[in-house]
Scaffold this motif. Sequence first.
Motif, PDB file in Angstrom:
ATOM      1  N   ARG A 167      46.930  21.136 -11.762  1.00  0.00           N
ATOM      2  CA  ARG A 167      45.615  20.715 -12.275  1.00  0.00           C
ATOM      3  C   ARG A 167      45.645  20.511 -13.783  1.00  0.00           C
ATOM      4  O   ARG A 167      44.715  19.976 -14.373  1.00  0.00           O
ATOM      5  CB  ARG A 167      44.560  21.766 -11.914  1.00  0.00           C
ATOM      6  CG  ARG A 167      44.395  21.957 -10.416  1.00  0.00           C
ATOM      7  CD  ARG A 167      43.582  23.182 -10.094  1.00  0.00           C
ATOM      8  NE  ARG A 167      44.234  24.404 -10.559  1.00  0.00           N
ATOM      9  CZ  ARG A 167      43.708  25.621 -10.469  1.00  0.00           C
ATOM     10  NH1 ARG A 167      42.515  25.778  -9.941  1.00  0.00           N
ATOM     11  NH2 ARG A 167      44.371  26.677 -10.903  1.00  0.00           N
ATOM     12  N   LEU A 168      46.722  20.967 -14.412  1.00  0.00           N
ATOM     13  CA  LEU A 168      46.881  20.809 -15.862  1.00  0.00           C
ATOM     14  C   LEU A 168      48.047  19.847 -16.075  1.00  0.00           C
ATOM     15  O   LEU A 168      49.187  20.183 -15.779  1.00  0.00           O
ATOM     16  CB  LEU A 168      47.170  22.170 -16.508  1.00  0.00           C
ATOM     17  CG  LEU A 168      46.078  23.232 -16.294  1.00  0.00           C
ATOM     18  CD1 LEU A 168      46.529  24.578 -16.856  1.00  0.00           C
ATOM     19  CD2 LEU A 168      44.768  22.810 -16.930  1.00  0.00           C
ATOM     20  N   VAL A 169      47.768  18.666 -16.591  1.00  0.00           N
ATOM     21  CA  VAL A 169      48.801  17.624 -16.643  1.00  0.00           C
ATOM     22  C   VAL A 169      49.198  17.338 -18.088  1.00  0.00           C
ATOM     23  O   VAL A 169      48.539  17.776 -19.031  1.00  0.00           O
ATOM     24  CB  VAL A 169      48.325  16.312 -15.970  1.00  0.00           C
ATOM     25  CG1 VAL A 169      47.935  16.565 -14.517  1.00  0.00           C
ATOM     26  CG2 VAL A 169      47.165  15.684 -16.735  1.00  0.00           C
ATOM     27  N   ALA A 170      50.283  16.556 -18.220  1.00  0.00           N
ATOM     28  CA  ALA A 170      50.771  16.175 -19.543  1.00  0.00           C
ATOM     29  C   ALA A 170      49.681  15.446 -20.312  1.00  0.00           C
ATOM     30  O   ALA A 170      48.855  14.746 -19.731  1.00  0.00           O
ATOM     31  CB  ALA A 170      51.994  15.284 -19.377  1.00  0.00           C
TER      32      ALA A 170
ATOM     33  N   PRO B  17      48.249  10.143 -25.256  1.00  0.00           N
ATOM     34  CA  PRO B  17      49.069   9.024 -24.815  1.00  0.00           C
ATOM     35  C   PRO B  17      50.533   9.319 -25.085  1.00  0.00           C
ATOM     36  O   PRO B  17      50.842  10.204 -25.887  1.00  0.00           O
ATOM     37  CB  PRO B  17      48.588   7.891 -25.725  1.00  0.00           C
ATOM     38  CG  PRO B  17      48.219   8.584 -27.007  1.00  0.00           C
ATOM     39  CD  PRO B  17      47.753   9.963 -26.634  1.00  0.00           C
ATOM     40  N   GLY B  18      51.405   8.583 -24.466  1.00  0.00           N
ATOM     41  CA  GLY B  18      52.829   8.757 -24.708  1.00  0.00           C
ATOM     42  C   GLY B  18      53.590   8.052 -23.624  1.00  0.00           C
ATOM     43  O   GLY B  18      53.057   7.789 -22.548  1.00  0.00           O
ATOM     44  N   ARG B  19      54.819   7.739 -23.886  1.00  0.00           N
ATOM     45  CA  ARG B  19      55.581   7.001 -22.875  1.00  0.00           C
ATOM     46  C   ARG B  19      56.883   7.722 -22.563  1.00  0.00           C
ATOM     47  O   ARG B  19      57.755   7.183 -21.942  1.00  0.00           O
ATOM     48  CB  ARG B  19      55.859   5.592 -23.381  1.00  0.00           C
ATOM     49  CG  ARG B  19      56.535   5.631 -24.736  1.00  0.00           C
ATOM     50  CD  ARG B  19      56.692   4.265 -25.319  1.00  0.00           C
ATOM     51  NE  ARG B  19      57.367   4.376 -26.596  1.00  0.00           N
ATOM     52  CZ  ARG B  19      57.875   3.365 -27.254  1.00  0.00           C
ATOM     53  NH1 ARG B  19      57.788   2.163 -26.759  1.00  0.00           N
ATOM     54  NH2 ARG B  19      58.464   3.545 -28.407  1.00  0.00           N
TER      55      ARG B  19
ATOM     56  N   GLU C  88      53.280  11.622 -15.218  1.00  0.00           N
ATOM     57  CA  GLU C  88      52.939  12.520 -14.114  1.00  0.00           C
ATOM     58  C   GLU C  88      53.147  11.787 -12.793  1.00  0.00           C
ATOM     59  O   GLU C  88      53.406  10.576 -12.778  1.00  0.00           O
ATOM     60  CB  GLU C  88      51.472  12.991 -14.216  1.00  0.00           C
ATOM     61  CG  GLU C  88      51.208  13.993 -15.338  1.00  0.00           C
ATOM     62  CD  GLU C  88      51.847  15.358 -15.113  1.00  0.00           C
ATOM     63  OE1 GLU C  88      52.314  15.648 -13.997  1.00  0.00           O
ATOM     64  OE2 GLU C  88      51.891  16.154 -16.079  1.00  0.00           O
ATOM     65  N   GLY C  89      53.028  12.508 -11.691  1.00  0.00           N
ATOM     66  CA  GLY C  89      53.034  11.911 -10.364  1.00  0.00           C
ATOM     67  C   GLY C  89      54.357  11.256 -10.009  1.00  0.00           C
ATOM     68  O   GLY C  89      55.430  11.664 -10.472  1.00  0.00           O
TER      69      GLY C  89
ATOM     70  N   HIS D 164      57.818  19.790 -15.317  1.00  0.00           N
ATOM     71  CA  HIS D 164      58.338  19.239 -16.572  1.00  0.00           C
ATOM     72  C   HIS D 164      59.463  20.102 -17.147  1.00  0.00           C
ATOM     73  O   HIS D 164      59.896  19.855 -18.277  1.00  0.00           O
ATOM     74  CB  HIS D 164      57.209  19.104 -17.602  1.00  0.00           C
ATOM     75  CG  HIS D 164      56.253  18.000 -17.278  1.00  0.00           C
ATOM     76  ND1 HIS D 164      56.569  16.672 -17.460  1.00  0.00           N
ATOM     77  CD2 HIS D 164      55.013  18.028 -16.756  1.00  0.00           C
ATOM     78  CE1 HIS D 164      55.544  15.927 -17.075  1.00  0.00           C
ATOM     79  NE2 HIS D 164      54.594  16.722 -16.640  1.00  0.00           N
ATOM     80  N   PHE D 165      59.910  21.102 -16.394  1.00  0.00           N
ATOM     81  CA  PHE D 165      60.949  22.015 -16.900  1.00  0.00           C
ATOM     82  C   PHE D 165      62.083  21.195 -17.527  1.00  0.00           C
ATOM     83  O   PHE D 165      62.561  20.210 -16.953  1.00  0.00           O
ATOM     84  CB  PHE D 165      61.502  22.872 -15.750  1.00  0.00           C
ATOM     85  CG  PHE D 165      62.525  23.879 -16.198  1.00  0.00           C
ATOM     86  CD1 PHE D 165      62.143  25.010 -16.886  1.00  0.00           C
ATOM     87  CD2 PHE D 165      63.878  23.676 -15.949  1.00  0.00           C
ATOM     88  CE1 PHE D 165      63.085  25.937 -17.322  1.00  0.00           C
ATOM     89  CE2 PHE D 165      64.830  24.596 -16.389  1.00  0.00           C
ATOM     90  CZ  PHE D 165      64.423  25.728 -17.076  1.00  0.00           C
TER      91      PHE D 165
END
Length: 394
Positions: free
Chosen positions: A85-88, A91-93, A99-100, A342-343
Amino acid sequence: MAAPPSHCPALPSTLPRTGPATRTGPPPTANRPAPPSLLAAGTERDPYPLYRVLRERHPLVYDERFGAWLVSKYADVRAALADPRLVAVPPGRTLAHLEGGTHSAHRAVVSPAFRGAALAALTAGVARTAYVLARRLADRQEADLVAEFCEWLPTAAAVAALGLPYEDTARVQAWCRTGLGHLGGHHPDLDTFLRPHIARRRCHPGADLLSALCTARADGRPLSDEAVVGLAGSVLGAGGEATARGLASFLANLLDHPGQLGVVRVRPALTAGAWAESLRRDPPLHVVLRRAVEPVGAIPVGATVACLVGSAGRDPARFADPDRYDAFRTDPGQLAYGSGRHFCPGTLLARLTAEHGLRALLTVLPDLRWVPGFRPTPEGLISRSPRSLPVRLR
Ligand code: HEM
């Protein structure tokens, strides 16, 4: 309110079970004193007193000045980093911003570069570079290990991983010092620098990571040039910034404890533990940000959450005597590399860089010690490490 997922046992202990709010901060408070802020005077110099107050009295609190909810206990930081429920934070690439399905697909392209045969080839290059850098210092009386060793070795490793020319290490290293952050992975000159390399790899792919990115398919389609630049930026930023900072803190911890350094010198197998302990006590990234896409206890949708990795590593509920550097600590579990989807995929390369870096320094410069009177001073709120490490070499 959505129930906390079962893989996230720690959050419910701290997060109040109030209904979802509609603002990104908590409801206004009338006469309550403002809780402490990450941006308070002195925190950048020494954040540990604030971390203690947060863990003990405000384990989940909205920091109005910083604009984020602060999570400070070890168990909560770990759970928050892995909570879907807590995502990156956009903005950024770079990989860290995706995510997802796109994130999984891009991660699957990058990760193989940091294991197996590819990692073994990289490690050989890191070991060579470490000796070259150490030997360059051998005739000197004194040197600054940050500027002349720590900032070079990891950047050279990342440049080699991507198959970019060794001569460009200096350029990348300069960008790392001026904005190519670990997870931001972007610098205005990076596009211009990488585009010709990408064009060449598209026609004539080799065995390097940049070629792998140029030929990879994600979601059934080749990666765009922009995506390749973003992924390459993650690798260069990570190699250049986080590992350099981690290496600086590692050397500082060992030089500050000559007895422990002496043991690690004669028993190299202990180096990995000494490195992990340094990452626990002094992680290069103190704050990892997330954004809530669902309410999480009191945290409303849209709010930014600051996972205080630097505080988690000093939580006495998780680590005995947490402020002490103990290279032989037997309870690993530091969160410096994050947790969950994201580890960090570069953990082995980072560890091998630290091991080979230390080995080269101890072999070539056996009398390495502080310049008399020097004590390392870590700096920084988000990224943190000593800016300089002046040492006597002979
Ligand atoms: C001491 C060294 C390092 C530290 C402390 C570190 C720390 C981290 C952390 C905390 C994250 C997770 C960020 C998040 O959850 O949003 C991360 C992700 C990442 N790191 Fe590292 N890192 C290190 C070295 C490296 C190296 C050497 C590489 C590659 C050359 C690397 C590549 C990456 C990449 C590509 C990601 C994004 C992964 C994803 O989002 O799936 N890191 N790192």
